[in-house]
Design a protein around this motif. Structure first.
Motif, PDB file in Angstrom:
ATOM      1  N   PHE A  47       0.848  -1.210   0.000  1.00  0.00           N
ATOM      2  CA  PHE A  47       0.000   0.000   0.000  1.00  0.00           C
ATOM      3  C   PHE A  47       0.880   1.255   0.000  1.00  0.00           C
ATOM      4  N   LYS A  48       1.910   1.255   0.853  1.00  0.00           N
ATOM      5  CA  LYS A  48       2.808   2.420   0.924  1.00  0.00           C
ATOM      6  C   LYS A  48       3.584   2.586  -0.387  1.00  0.00           C
ATOM      7  N   GLU A  49       4.056   1.470  -0.917  1.00  0.00           N
ATOM      8  CA  GLU A  49       4.851   1.545  -2.165  1.00  0.00           C
ATOM      9  C   GLU A  49       4.028   2.122  -3.314  1.00  0.00           C
ATOM     10  N   GLU A  50       2.758   1.713  -3.377  1.00  0.00           N
ATOM     11  CA  GLU A  50       1.918   2.223  -4.478  1.00  0.00           C
ATOM     12  C   GLU A  50       1.670   3.719  -4.336  1.00  0.00           C
ATOM     13  N   GLN A  51       1.532   4.185  -3.087  1.00  0.00           N
ATOM     14  CA  GLN A  51       1.397   5.641  -2.886  1.00  0.00           C
ATOM     15  C   GLN A  51       2.684   6.338  -3.325  1.00  0.00           C
ATOM     16  N   ASP A  52       3.827   5.688  -3.056  1.00  0.00           N
ATOM     17  CA  ASP A  52       5.106   6.250  -3.513  1.00  0.00           C
ATOM     18  C   ASP A  52       5.143   6.336  -5.038  1.00  0.00           C
ATOM     19  N   HIS A  53       4.636   5.289  -5.706  1.00  0.00           N
ATOM     20  CA  HIS A  53       4.641   5.313  -7.173  1.00  0.00           C
ATOM     21  C   HIS A  53       3.831   6.506  -7.683  1.00  0.00           C
ATOM     22  N   ALA A  54       2.658   6.723  -7.054  1.00  0.00           N
ATOM     23  CA  ALA A  54       1.833   7.881  -7.446  1.00  0.00           C
ATOM     24  C   ALA A  54       2.608   9.175  -7.204  1.00  0.00           C
ATOM     25  N   THR A  55       3.304   9.251  -6.072  1.00  0.00           N
ATOM     26  CA  THR A  55       4.064  10.469  -5.733  1.00  0.00           C
ATOM     27  C   THR A  55       5.181  10.711  -6.738  1.00  0.00           C
ATOM     28  N   ILE A  56       5.847   9.638  -7.161  1.00  0.00           N
ATOM     29  CA  ILE A  56       6.934   9.792  -8.157  1.00  0.00           C
ATOM     30  C   ILE A  56       6.359  10.397  -9.444  1.00  0.00           C
ATOM     31  N   PHE A  57       5.208   9.898  -9.867  1.00  0.00           N
ATOM     32  CA  PHE A  57       4.587  10.461 -11.081  1.00  0.00           C
ATOM     33  C   PHE A  57       4.169  11.913 -10.864  1.00  0.00           C
ATOM     34  N   MET A  58       3.584  12.214  -9.693  1.00  0.00           N
ATOM     35  CA  MET A  58       3.145  13.601  -9.441  1.00  0.00           C
ATOM     36  C   MET A  58       4.344  14.545  -9.413  1.00  0.00           C
ATOM     37  N   ASN A  59       5.417  14.135  -8.719  1.00  0.00           N
ATOM     38  CA  ASN A  59       6.630  14.969  -8.672  1.00  0.00           C
ATOM     39  C   ASN A  59       7.173  15.210 -10.078  1.00  0.00           C
ATOM     40  N   TYR A  60       7.135  14.149 -10.865  1.00  0.00           N
ATOM     41  CA  TYR A  60       7.689  14.258 -12.216  1.00  0.00           C
ATOM     42  C   TYR A  60       6.840  15.207 -13.078  1.00  0.00           C
ATOM     43  N   ILE A  61       5.513  15.065 -13.003  1.00  0.00           N
ATOM     44  CA  ILE A  61       4.636  15.967 -13.780  1.00  0.00           C
ATOM     45  C   ILE A  61       4.932  17.415 -13.388  1.00  0.00           C
ATOM     46  N   ASN A  62       5.051  17.663 -12.082  1.00  0.00           N
ATOM     47  CA  ASN A  62       5.358  19.026 -11.604  1.00  0.00           C
ATOM     48  C   ASN A  62       6.712  19.502 -12.118  1.00  0.00           C
ATOM     49  N   SER A  63       7.701  18.592 -12.096  1.00  0.00           N
ATOM     50  CA  SER A  63       9.050  18.997 -12.502  1.00  0.00           C
ATOM     51  C   SER A  63       9.117  19.330 -13.988  1.00  0.00           C
ATOM     52  N   ARG A  64       8.165  18.822 -14.760  1.00  0.00           N
ATOM     53  CA  ARG A  64       8.126  19.131 -16.194  1.00  0.00           C
ATOM     54  C   ARG A  64       7.118  20.245 -16.504  1.00  0.00           C
ATOM     55  N   ASP A  65       6.753  20.988 -15.476  1.00  0.00           N
ATOM     56  CA  ASP A  65       5.847  22.118 -15.625  1.00  0.00           C
ATOM     57  C   ASP A  65       4.449  21.693 -16.082  1.00  0.00           C
ATOM     58  N   GLY A  66       4.076  20.469 -15.689  1.00  0.00           N
ATOM     59  CA  GLY A  66       2.736  19.973 -16.024  1.00  0.00           C
ATOM     60  C   GLY A  66       1.763  20.260 -14.895  1.00  0.00           C
ATOM     61  N   LYS A  67       0.538  19.771 -15.065  1.00  0.00           N
ATOM     62  CA  LYS A  67      -0.512  19.987 -14.052  1.00  0.00           C
ATOM     63  C   LYS A  67      -1.012  18.635 -13.572  1.00  0.00           C
ATOM     64  N   VAL A  68      -0.879  18.419 -12.264  1.00  0.00           N
ATOM     65  CA  VAL A  68      -1.410  17.184 -11.672  1.00  0.00           C
ATOM     66  C   VAL A  68      -2.903  17.365 -11.448  1.00  0.00           C
ATOM     67  N   THR A  69      -3.685  16.407 -11.930  1.00  0.00           N
ATOM     68  CA  THR A  69      -5.140  16.441 -11.740  1.00  0.00           C
ATOM     69  C   THR A  69      -5.555  15.141 -11.066  1.00  0.00           C
ATOM     70  N   LEU A  70      -6.076  15.241  -9.852  1.00  0.00           N
ATOM     71  CA  LEU A  70      -6.466  14.032  -9.122  1.00  0.00           C
ATOM     72  C   LEU A  70      -7.901  13.647  -9.482  1.00  0.00           C
ATOM     73  N   LEU A  71      -8.055  12.390  -9.862  1.00  0.00           N
ATOM     74  CA  LEU A  71      -9.350  11.889 -10.329  1.00  0.00           C
ATOM     75  C   LEU A  71      -9.953  10.959  -9.272  1.00  0.00           C
ATOM     76  N   PRO A  72     -11.262  10.684  -9.347  1.00  0.00           N
ATOM     77  CA  PRO A  72     -11.876   9.785  -8.346  1.00  0.00           C
ATOM     78  C   PRO A  72     -11.260   8.383  -8.400  1.00  0.00           C
ATOM     79  N   ILE A  73     -11.190   7.751  -7.236  1.00  0.00           N
ATOM     80  CA  ILE A  73     -10.639   6.381  -7.167  1.00  0.00           C
ATOM     81  C   ILE A  73     -11.801   5.390  -7.117  1.00  0.00           C
ATOM     82  N   ASP A  74     -11.814   4.461  -8.062  1.00  0.00           N
ATOM     83  CA  ASP A  74     -12.889   3.469  -8.130  1.00  0.00           C
ATOM     84  C   ASP A  74     -12.846   2.527  -6.927  1.00  0.00           C
TER      85      ASP A  74
END
Ligand code: FEO
Length: 174
Positions: A47-74
């Motif tokens: 569970f913790k590792e998967e949250q880390d994976h999401a964080t790595i993607f969010m950090n990366y989107i931010n670092s490339r001047d992108g916009k993180v958009t959080l969507l509903p979780i099924d």
């Protein structure tokens, strides 16, 4: 800057990683209730590792001047009729995630987005490990069958799993 297509695909991946986290948390809670504290621990670390994976993607989107958009979780399942079935679902799910990572890499190739190709390589390696671990546990659980002592020992082994910060987050924390 990320292409619009890559930004959307990475945001979808953030959502998929959080869904994975939610799935494994649900498994952890289920096996805690069933009295398998070691298996509950293993899925809690997952569970913790998967949250880390999401964080790595969010950090990366931010670092490339992108916009993180959080969507509903099924919603996720809330019970499993055996440990084996939970690991079979884990393997099935991780194979889907591998396909998603490969699709992201394909977009990075088509965009000639070399930074994203480099970033995604960690996930490509991680998925090999995720699938191998699930397969190894499935093999072990098939051998154990209904043997109570075997399941007791399996649970004990999984109790030893500890959480470590994944490399991409360990380097950004410095
Ligand atoms: Fe985020 Fe289990 O892959």
């Amino acid at each position: 800057m990320l292409s619009k297509r890559m930004q959307e695909a990475m945001n979808a991946q953030v959502n998929a990683e959080f869904w994975s986290a939610y799935l494994y948390l649900s498994m952890s809670m289920h096996f805690e209730k069933e009295g398998y504290k070691g298996i509950a621990n293993w899925f809690a670390v997952q569970f913790k590792e998967e949250q880390d994976h999401a964080t790595i993607f969010m950090n990366y989107i931010n670092s490339r001047d992108g916009k993180v958009t959080l969507l509903p979780i099924d919603a996720v399942d809330t019970s499993w009729d055996s440990i084996l079935h939970a690991y079979e679902e884990t393997l099935r799910h991780e194979r889907v995630v591998t396909g998603r990572i490969n699709d992201l890499y394909t977009i990075a190739l088509e965009d000639r987005d070399y930074a994203s190709q480099s970033m995604l390589k960690w996930f490509i390696d991680e998925q090999v490990e995720e699938e191998e671990t699930a397969r190894d546990y499935i093999d072990a659980l098939k051998k154990i069958g209904d043997n109570g002592y075997g399941l007791y020992m399996f649970d004990k082994e999984l109790a030893a799993r500890t959480y470590t910060v994944p490399a991409p987050l360990a380097t950004t924390a410095e």
